[in-house]
Write a protein that holds these residues in place. Sequence first.
Motif, PDB file in Angstrom:
ATOM      1  N   THR A  32      24.979 -39.742   9.504  1.00 54.36           N
ATOM      2  CA  THR A  32      25.981 -38.691   9.648  1.00 54.36           C
ATOM      3  C   THR A  32      26.629 -38.322   8.309  1.00 54.36           C
ATOM      4  OG1 THR A  32      27.578 -40.408  10.300  1.00 54.36           O
ATOM      5  CG2 THR A  32      26.501 -39.168  12.061  1.00 54.36           C
ATOM      6  N   HIS A  33      26.902 -39.322   7.471  1.00 51.94           N
ATOM      7  CA  HIS A  33      27.546 -39.028   6.180  1.00 51.94           C
ATOM      8  C   HIS A  33      26.626 -38.213   5.280  1.00 51.94           C
ATOM      9  CE1 HIS A  33      30.207 -39.558   2.737  1.00 51.94           C
ATOM     10  NE2 HIS A  33      29.164 -39.986   2.024  1.00 51.94           N
ATOM     11  N   ALA A  34      25.353 -38.623   5.183  1.00 49.42           N
ATOM     12  CA  ALA A  34      24.402 -37.906   4.328  1.00 49.42           C
ATOM     13  C   ALA A  34      24.155 -36.498   4.841  1.00 49.42           C
ATOM     14  CB  ALA A  34      23.083 -38.683   4.258  1.00 49.42           C
ATOM     15  N   LEU A  35      24.026 -36.341   6.147  1.00 52.55           N
ATOM     16  CA  LEU A  35      23.787 -35.019   6.715  1.00 52.55           C
ATOM     17  C   LEU A  35      24.997 -34.111   6.526  1.00 52.55           C
ATOM     18  CD1 LEU A  35      21.976 -35.983  10.056  1.00 52.55           C
ATOM     19  CD2 LEU A  35      20.940 -35.114   7.945  1.00 52.55           C
ATOM     20  N   THR A  36      26.187 -34.682   6.636  1.00 53.27           N
ATOM     21  CA  THR A  36      27.407 -33.890   6.420  1.00 53.27           C
ATOM     22  C   THR A  36      27.459 -33.339   5.007  1.00 53.27           C
ATOM     23  OG1 THR A  36      28.645 -35.174   8.063  1.00 53.27           O
ATOM     24  CG2 THR A  36      29.929 -33.965   6.432  1.00 53.27           C
ATOM     25  N   GLU A  37      27.116 -34.175   4.033  1.00 48.37           N
ATOM     26  CA  GLU A  37      27.123 -33.729   2.643  1.00 48.37           C
ATOM     27  C   GLU A  37      25.993 -32.752   2.344  1.00 48.37           C
ATOM     28  OE1 GLU A  37      27.131 -37.098   0.038  1.00 48.37           O
ATOM     29  OE2 GLU A  37      29.309 -37.366   0.219  1.00 48.37           O
ATOM     30  N   LEU A  38      24.790 -33.036   2.846  1.00 46.84           N
ATOM     31  CA  LEU A  38      23.625 -32.206   2.546  1.00 46.84           C
ATOM     32  C   LEU A  38      23.752 -30.811   3.146  1.00 46.84           C
ATOM     33  CD1 LEU A  38      20.725 -31.938   1.401  1.00 46.84           C
ATOM     34  CD2 LEU A  38      19.895 -32.847   3.589  1.00 46.84           C
ATOM     35  N   TYR A  39      24.199 -30.731   4.381  1.00 44.87           N
ATOM     36  CA  TYR A  39      24.262 -29.446   5.079  1.00 44.87           C
ATOM     37  C   TYR A  39      25.682 -28.902   5.197  1.00 44.87           C
ATOM     38  CZ  TYR A  39      19.452 -30.606   6.349  1.00 44.87           C
ATOM     39  OH  TYR A  39      18.111 -30.935   6.308  1.00 44.87           O
ATOM     40  N   HIS A  40      26.640 -29.534   4.515  1.00 49.13           N
ATOM     41  CA  HIS A  40      28.039 -29.087   4.486  1.00 49.13           C
ATOM     42  C   HIS A  40      28.582 -28.920   5.916  1.00 49.13           C
ATOM     43  CE1 HIS A  40      27.270 -28.452   0.242  1.00 49.13           C
ATOM     44  NE2 HIS A  40      26.267 -27.633   0.547  1.00 49.13           N
ATOM     45  N   LEU A  41      28.442 -29.974   6.711  1.00 52.70           N
ATOM     46  CA  LEU A  41      28.813 -29.907   8.120  1.00 52.70           C
ATOM     47  C   LEU A  41      30.315 -30.090   8.315  1.00 52.70           C
ATOM     48  CD1 LEU A  41      25.957 -32.117   9.677  1.00 52.70           C
ATOM     49  CD2 LEU A  41      25.984 -29.643   9.324  1.00 52.70           C
ATOM     50  N   THR A  42      30.870 -29.284   9.191  1.00 53.79           N
ATOM     51  CA  THR A  42      32.249 -29.458   9.645  1.00 53.79           C
ATOM     52  C   THR A  42      32.250 -30.481  10.780  1.00 53.79           C
ATOM     53  OG1 THR A  42      32.055 -27.740  11.318  1.00 53.79           O
ATOM     54  CG2 THR A  42      32.706 -27.039   9.088  1.00 53.79           C
ATOM     55  N   PRO A  43      33.427 -30.968  11.217  1.00 50.53           N
ATOM     56  CA  PRO A  43      33.436 -31.860  12.382  1.00 50.53           C
ATOM     57  C   PRO A  43      32.732 -31.260  13.591  1.00 50.53           C
ATOM     58  CG  PRO A  43      35.551 -31.973  11.281  1.00 50.53           C
ATOM     59  CD  PRO A  43      34.774 -30.895  10.587  1.00 50.53           C
ATOM     60  N   GLY A  44      32.878 -29.939  13.760  1.00 48.11           N
ATOM     61  CA  GLY A  44      32.224 -29.277  14.888  1.00 48.11           C
ATOM     62  C   GLY A  44      30.714 -29.249  14.750  1.00 48.11           C
ATOM     63  N   SER A  45      30.207 -28.907  13.561  1.00 46.39           N
ATOM     64  CA  SER A  45      28.752 -28.843  13.376  1.00 46.39           C
ATOM     65  C   SER A  45      28.132 -30.241  13.328  1.00 46.39           C
ATOM     66  CB  SER A  45      28.397 -28.049  12.108  1.00 46.39           C
ATOM     67  OG  SER A  45      29.055 -28.570  10.972  1.00 46.39           O
ATOM     68  N   TRP A 384      23.600 -38.298  31.084  1.00 41.86           N
ATOM     69  CA  TRP A 384      23.395 -37.618  29.803  1.00 41.86           C
ATOM     70  C   TRP A 384      24.229 -36.350  29.657  1.00 41.86           C
ATOM     71  CZ3 TRP A 384      21.852 -40.536  26.245  1.00 41.86           C
ATOM     72  CH2 TRP A 384      20.953 -41.562  26.507  1.00 41.86           C
ATOM     73  N   ALA A 385      24.537 -35.678  30.766  1.00 42.88           N
ATOM     74  CA  ALA A 385      25.418 -34.511  30.687  1.00 42.88           C
ATOM     75  C   ALA A 385      26.810 -34.937  30.231  1.00 42.88           C
ATOM     76  CB  ALA A 385      25.481 -33.809  32.042  1.00 42.88           C
ATOM     77  N   MET A 386      27.301 -36.043  30.782  1.00 41.13           N
ATOM     78  CA  MET A 386      28.599 -36.553  30.348  1.00 41.13           C
ATOM     79  C   MET A 386      28.537 -37.040  28.910  1.00 41.13           C
ATOM     80  SD  MET A 386      30.798 -36.112  32.697  1.00 41.13           S
ATOM     81  CE  MET A 386      32.088 -37.091  31.928  1.00 41.13           C
ATOM     82  N   ASN A 387      27.429 -37.650  28.541  1.00 37.94           N
ATOM     83  CA  ASN A 387      27.250 -38.100  27.166  1.00 37.94           C
ATOM     84  C   ASN A 387      27.315 -36.915  26.209  1.00 37.94           C
ATOM     85  OD1 ASN A 387      26.569 -39.453  24.823  1.00 37.94           O
ATOM     86  ND2 ASN A 387      24.521 -40.018  25.480  1.00 37.94           N
ATOM     87  N   THR A 388      26.640 -35.825  26.585  1.00 39.86           N
ATOM     88  CA  THR A 388      26.641 -34.618  25.752  1.00 39.86           C
ATOM     89  C   THR A 388      28.054 -34.087  25.561  1.00 39.86           C
ATOM     90  OG1 THR A 388      24.432 -34.031  26.543  1.00 39.86           O
ATOM     91  CG2 THR A 388      25.735 -32.267  25.549  1.00 39.86           C
ATOM     92  N   LEU A 389      28.797 -33.996  26.654  1.00 39.29           N
ATOM     93  CA  LEU A 389      30.163 -33.477  26.597  1.00 39.29           C
ATOM     94  C   LEU A 389      31.059 -34.356  25.734  1.00 39.29           C
ATOM     95  CD1 LEU A 389      32.363 -31.527  27.608  1.00 39.29           C
ATOM     96  CD2 LEU A 389      32.633 -33.026  29.606  1.00 39.29           C
ATOM     97  N   ILE A 390      31.020 -35.664  25.973  1.00 44.09           N
ATOM     98  CA  ILE A 390      31.928 -36.588  25.276  1.00 44.09           C
ATOM     99  C   ILE A 390      31.564 -36.740  23.811  1.00 44.09           C
ATOM    100  CG2 ILE A 390      32.681 -39.000  25.152  1.00 44.09           C
ATOM    101  CD1 ILE A 390      32.459 -39.049  28.226  1.00 44.09           C
ATOM    102  N   SER A 391      30.266 -36.932  23.524  1.00 42.36           N
ATOM    103  CA  SER A 391      29.854 -37.145  22.138  1.00 42.36           C
ATOM    104  C   SER A 391      29.994 -35.891  21.297  1.00 42.36           C
ATOM    105  CB  SER A 391      28.406 -37.641  22.097  1.00 42.36           C
ATOM    106  OG  SER A 391      28.274 -38.871  22.775  1.00 42.36           O
ATOM    107  N   GLY A 392      29.830 -34.719  21.922  1.00 47.08           N
ATOM    108  CA  GLY A 392      29.983 -33.474  21.172  1.00 47.08           C
ATOM    109  C   GLY A 392      31.419 -33.163  20.807  1.00 47.08           C
ATOM    110  N   THR A 393      32.358 -33.600  21.648  1.00 47.57           N
ATOM    111  CA  THR A 393      33.778 -33.313  21.388  1.00 47.57           C
ATOM    112  C   THR A 393      34.504 -34.457  20.685  1.00 47.57           C
ATOM    113  OG1 THR A 393      34.327 -34.140  23.608  1.00 47.57           O
ATOM    114  CG2 THR A 393      33.930 -31.767  23.374  1.00 47.57           C
ATOM    115  N   PHE A 394      33.898 -35.639  20.632  1.00 51.73           N
ATOM    116  CA  PHE A 394      34.563 -36.790  20.042  1.00 51.73           C
ATOM    117  C   PHE A 394      35.032 -36.549  18.595  1.00 51.73           C
ATOM    118  CE2 PHE A 394      34.647 -40.825  17.746  1.00 51.73           C
ATOM    119  CZ  PHE A 394      35.470 -41.595  18.561  1.00 51.73           C
TER     120      PHE A 394
END
Length: 443
Positions: A32-45, A384-394
Amino acid sequence: MRMNGVLIKSTIVAALGGLLFGFDTAVISGTTHALTELYHLTPGSLGFTVLIALVGTTVGAMFAGMPGERFGRRDSLRGIAILYLISALGSAMAWNWYALLFFRFVGGIGIGASSVLGPMYIAEIAPARQRGRLVGCFQINIVIGILLAYCSNYLIGLSALGGMEWRWKFGVCAIPSALFFLMLFAIPRSPRWLAEKGRIAEARNVLERTGESDVERQLQEIVASIDLEHGQDNEPLFQRRYLLPIFLAITIGMFNQLSGINAVLYYLNDIFAHAGFSKMSSDLQAVVIGATNLFFTLLGMSIIDKAGRKILLLVGALGMAGCLGGVAFIFATHRNQNMLLWLLVGFIASFAVSQGAVIWVYLSEVFPTRVRAKGQSLGSFTHWAMNTLISGTFPLLAASSGAYPFMFFSVMMVVQFFVVLFVYPETKGVSLEAMQKRMEAHS
């Protein structure tokens, strides 16, 4: 009744899909850290980068029952192995963020489908007295995969690979994926699926090969549990007599994720970083979490057929509620950060010995043969639907206050305790056919 070689081999091979499930689930935490830096990700992305695999997982869980019914559980698992392989190699070689999203989506389909068909296959070849332990092998392999992902991330992080580090973390999963595909050619089909298709002689042969002590009696039970009317393969799931198993499948899938388990696994390094730990320290502590997960899952599997499914869920809910409340307190007060690791260890231990040990076993037990694929797909889809919702908004919730999500998870575990206490039936030691009659009597 002793387990023979064919039964053990078939269980291990089918459960290897769980290892890939766990590895693919946890490996993202080290990137997550490397991808955030490489692709300039916001918390949302960043949340969307994690979420896209879960969207695929939801799709895989939703539709896995169809190929499982048409082509059989074993042959469908071969297709899943290919999806894992494509995802690992594609994610490692991704040329931009969108390519990475696509290949993570493909891997998610494999995870969702294997979470349905792997436990289903094992449940259908396992004798009733050993079913809990054997289906539990799938969950054990999930946590082994999680631990391997954390260890792999840590070791690759020591290799000074620079900008290529995250690619290696994704790509190494191609090795077990290829092995899984090849090993699936060495196990038999499910006897219950064969019986559903009218291939009685083949079903009898599989029961004999897997060491069933009374083949004819077991075969008669299987055949009796399948509707005599031709075309019942298309029987709808949503009808009155299946109300109780439907409720059980949906709620156990929901509560599994409302514990916050996958939000913790996906963002474990970020949680430690938010509490002030360094990257290397976070990687190492992730290994401690993974080892705890494995140990207590093994403990849960060793007692599930003695203690029963219900008591494990009750004890685990109380343990998770207390530990999650402690984590929320740390983030709310910014004090006692040194206790964070131990509270997370306690949470993981409570989850592993209860929800982690029980969910896939329980889902494979509560539905009759004729709708088992659909019912297990429903439970896995809810999970997995709940996982998607929770992990995406965490990430968004944690960005404002790390205490909020953990406080919510703690309350949900209290709710789970009472739902299990008053509604959930015990399923230990009951044959799948007897369970079918019991569930219909309560609906």
